[in-house]
Design a protein around this motif. Structure first.
Motif, PDB file in Angstrom:
ATOM      1  N   ALA A 266     -66.557 -27.818  76.999  1.00  0.00           N
ATOM      2  CA  ALA A 266     -65.509 -28.894  77.139  1.00  0.00           C
ATOM      3  C   ALA A 266     -64.361 -28.465  78.106  1.00  0.00           C
ATOM      4  O   ALA A 266     -63.354 -28.539  77.837  1.00  0.00           O
ATOM      5  N   THR A 267     -64.813 -28.498  79.456  1.00  0.00           N
ATOM      6  CA  THR A 267     -63.718 -27.978  80.385  1.00  0.00           C
ATOM      7  C   THR A 267     -63.087 -29.187  81.082  1.00  0.00           C
ATOM      8  O   THR A 267     -62.464 -28.833  82.060  1.00  0.00           O
ATOM      9  N   ASP A 268     -63.611 -30.258  80.987  1.00  0.00           N
ATOM     10  CA  ASP A 268     -62.804 -31.360  81.554  1.00  0.00           C
ATOM     11  C   ASP A 268     -62.929 -32.650  80.777  1.00  0.00           C
ATOM     12  O   ASP A 268     -63.327 -32.828  79.786  1.00  0.00           O
ATOM     13  N   ILE A 269     -62.286 -33.692  81.112  1.00  0.00           N
ATOM     14  CA  ILE A 269     -62.239 -34.947  80.292  1.00  0.00           C
ATOM     15  C   ILE A 269     -63.540 -35.488  79.914  1.00  0.00           C
ATOM     16  O   ILE A 269     -63.874 -35.746  78.846  1.00  0.00           O
ATOM     17  N   PRO A 270     -64.491 -35.647  80.678  1.00  0.00           N
ATOM     18  CA  PRO A 270     -65.945 -36.193  80.401  1.00  0.00           C
ATOM     19  C   PRO A 270     -66.706 -35.147  79.529  1.00  0.00           C
ATOM     20  O   PRO A 270     -67.240 -35.818  78.667  1.00  0.00           O
ATOM     21  N   GLY A 271     -66.366 -33.930  79.837  1.00  0.00           N
ATOM     22  CA  GLY A 271     -67.019 -32.682  78.916  1.00  0.00           C
ATOM     23  C   GLY A 271     -66.429 -33.028  77.387  1.00  0.00           C
ATOM     24  O   GLY A 271     -67.254 -32.870  76.415  1.00  0.00           O
ATOM     25  N   VAL A 272     -65.154 -33.166  77.173  1.00  0.00           N
ATOM     26  CA  VAL A 272     -64.691 -33.496  75.946  1.00  0.00           C
ATOM     27  C   VAL A 272     -65.200 -34.642  75.370  1.00  0.00           C
ATOM     28  O   VAL A 272     -65.649 -34.644  74.092  1.00  0.00           O
TER      29      VAL A 272
END
Length: 409
Positions: free
Chosen positions: A322-328
């Motif tokens: 979860a390293t960026d917004i879409p990853g979250v």
């Protein structure tokens, strides 16, 4: 509305329960007796809402393109910033604050025509300096990607531009004008689009033999290997330039069209399309190796969480990627709904949108493992209109607002 279109929309927006999806939609298979795989449907909607398949296609050239967003330097002249915009202006001398997306709405009492709303993506505040004519106001220099240029770039006769925290978001102030936003319209280069290996339906066959200046609007449905709709759509205008026998042979045709896609998909997102063509994911984190643009494309296929009874459940979130917004968004969705899901919440609520979005039917406990990854990666990102919370903190608030108790580990 036609059966295919109604089923698609019901599935896409979560209006069918699991039994209905299994019986009515997910078992629907689109096939043809050809040597080449069927990958796309072109579906048009008539004036009465009836939807008709215009064509089936094996491939499309021009669907993907190198995406190099054109960034503009703009000045918000005579600005009265509020919330996180004010904080970014105050800190501009120390660092360049990234504000994400902003929206501008121009009030023009002399012209009631639409077309004076603008979306600014990935906004960076470069400078803030006193306004020469009014010491109570500032001139804010920003850099941003300007989306959805209106047909006319003639500046309206107005001295008030409202600034919002993205569409549907909170209030961030106002300014008197935006320098650099208006002027001669700049042509947008788009790749040529060719429908390859096309089997035209009756309406498209008519269009191939009839000259028509205006393009016919259709929706592009993407199929997986089994012939089921994979869960994504693109809008396209069919302004036929040329039709010829297909390079794939048989009775198929290749159709070149003008205009093409308003926004071609980035090449970085193609691995997501290829993965979903093979079928919905069966294991978590199949998106983890994609970059931010690829994950954003994956989100366009993912199905929303919601509808199932999860009261009292404990879910586990793998936070390593979860390293960026879409990853979250994908990690949260898969924790709550399994592989291939995304959290069916209004993420605009992070910007002040009051709609609340969809909610799970009861209390759920979510254990967020390796929460420090998202907390650190998004420490400098904020979508909170007041600028008080980081993006990660806002996500925790949003989950709690949806009846989910989060425990970080």
């Amino acid at each position: 509305m036609g059966e295919a279109g109604e089923l698609y929309r019901s599935w896409r927006y979560g209006e069918l329960d699991e039994a209905e999806r299994g019986e009515r939609y997910e078992d629907r298979v689109w096939t043809w007796e050809r040597a080449h795989p069927l990958r796309f449907l072109l579906v048009g909607e008539e004036w009465d809402g009836e939807q008709t398949v215009w064509a089936r296609c094996a491939d499309i050239q021009g669907l993907f393109a190198e995406e190099e967003p054109r960034r503009e330097r703009l000045t918000l002249t005579g600005c009265l910033p509020e919330g996180r915009l004010r904080k970014a202006v105050d800190g501009a001398a120390r660092e360049r604050d990234r504000l994400g997306d902003l929206a501008l709405s121009v009030d023009d009492e002399h012209d009631d025509r639409s077309g004076h709303d603008w979306e600014l993506a990935d906004v960076v505040v470069l400078d803030g300096r006193p306004n020469a004519g009014d010491a109570s106001r500032v001139d804010v220099v920003i850099e941003a990607e300007v989306r959805d240029w209106p047909g006319s770039r003639t500046e309206p006769r107005s001295d008030r531009v409202r600034i919002f925290n993205g569409w549907g978001g909170g209030w961030l102030g106002e300014c008197r004008r935006v320098e650099g936003l208006y002027g001669p319209e700049r042509p947008v280069a788009r790749p040529a689009v060719t429908l390859v290996g096309c089997e035209p339906g009756e309406l498209l066959l008519r269009r191939l033999t009839t000259r028509r200046e205006a393009g016919d609007p259709v929706e592009l449905f993407v199929l997986d290997r089994t012939g089921r709709v994979a869960g994504i759509e693109e809008h396209l205008f069919l302004h036929v330039r040329e039709a010829r026998p297909s390079v794939l042979g048989g009775a198929l045709v290749d159709i070149r069209i003008d205009g093409g896609f308003s926004k071609p998909r980035p090449y970085a997102g193609r691995p997501a399309w290829d993965a979903w063509y093979e079928g919905a994911p069966s294991t978590p984190n199949e998106w983890a190796g994609l970059d931010t643009r690829g994950r954003t494309e994956w989100l366009r296929f993912a199905k929303p969480v919601g509808g199932e009874d999860r009261v009292g459940d404990t879910c586990h979130l793998d936070g390593r990627f979860a390293t960026d917004i879409p990853g979250v968004q994908l990690a949260v969705g898969e924790a709550l709904g399994g592989p291939g899901a995304h959290f069916a919440q209004c993420w605009g609520a992070l910007r002040g949108c009051p709609c609340g979005g969809n909610r799970l039917p009861g209390p759920v406990t979510l254990i967020w493992h390796d929460a420090h990854v998202a907390r650190e990666a998004l420490a400098s990102v904020s979508a909170d209109a007041e600028g008080e919370l980081t993006y990660f903190e806002s996500v925790l608030w949003l989950l709690g607002h949806s009846g989910i108790t989060v425990e970080t580990a």
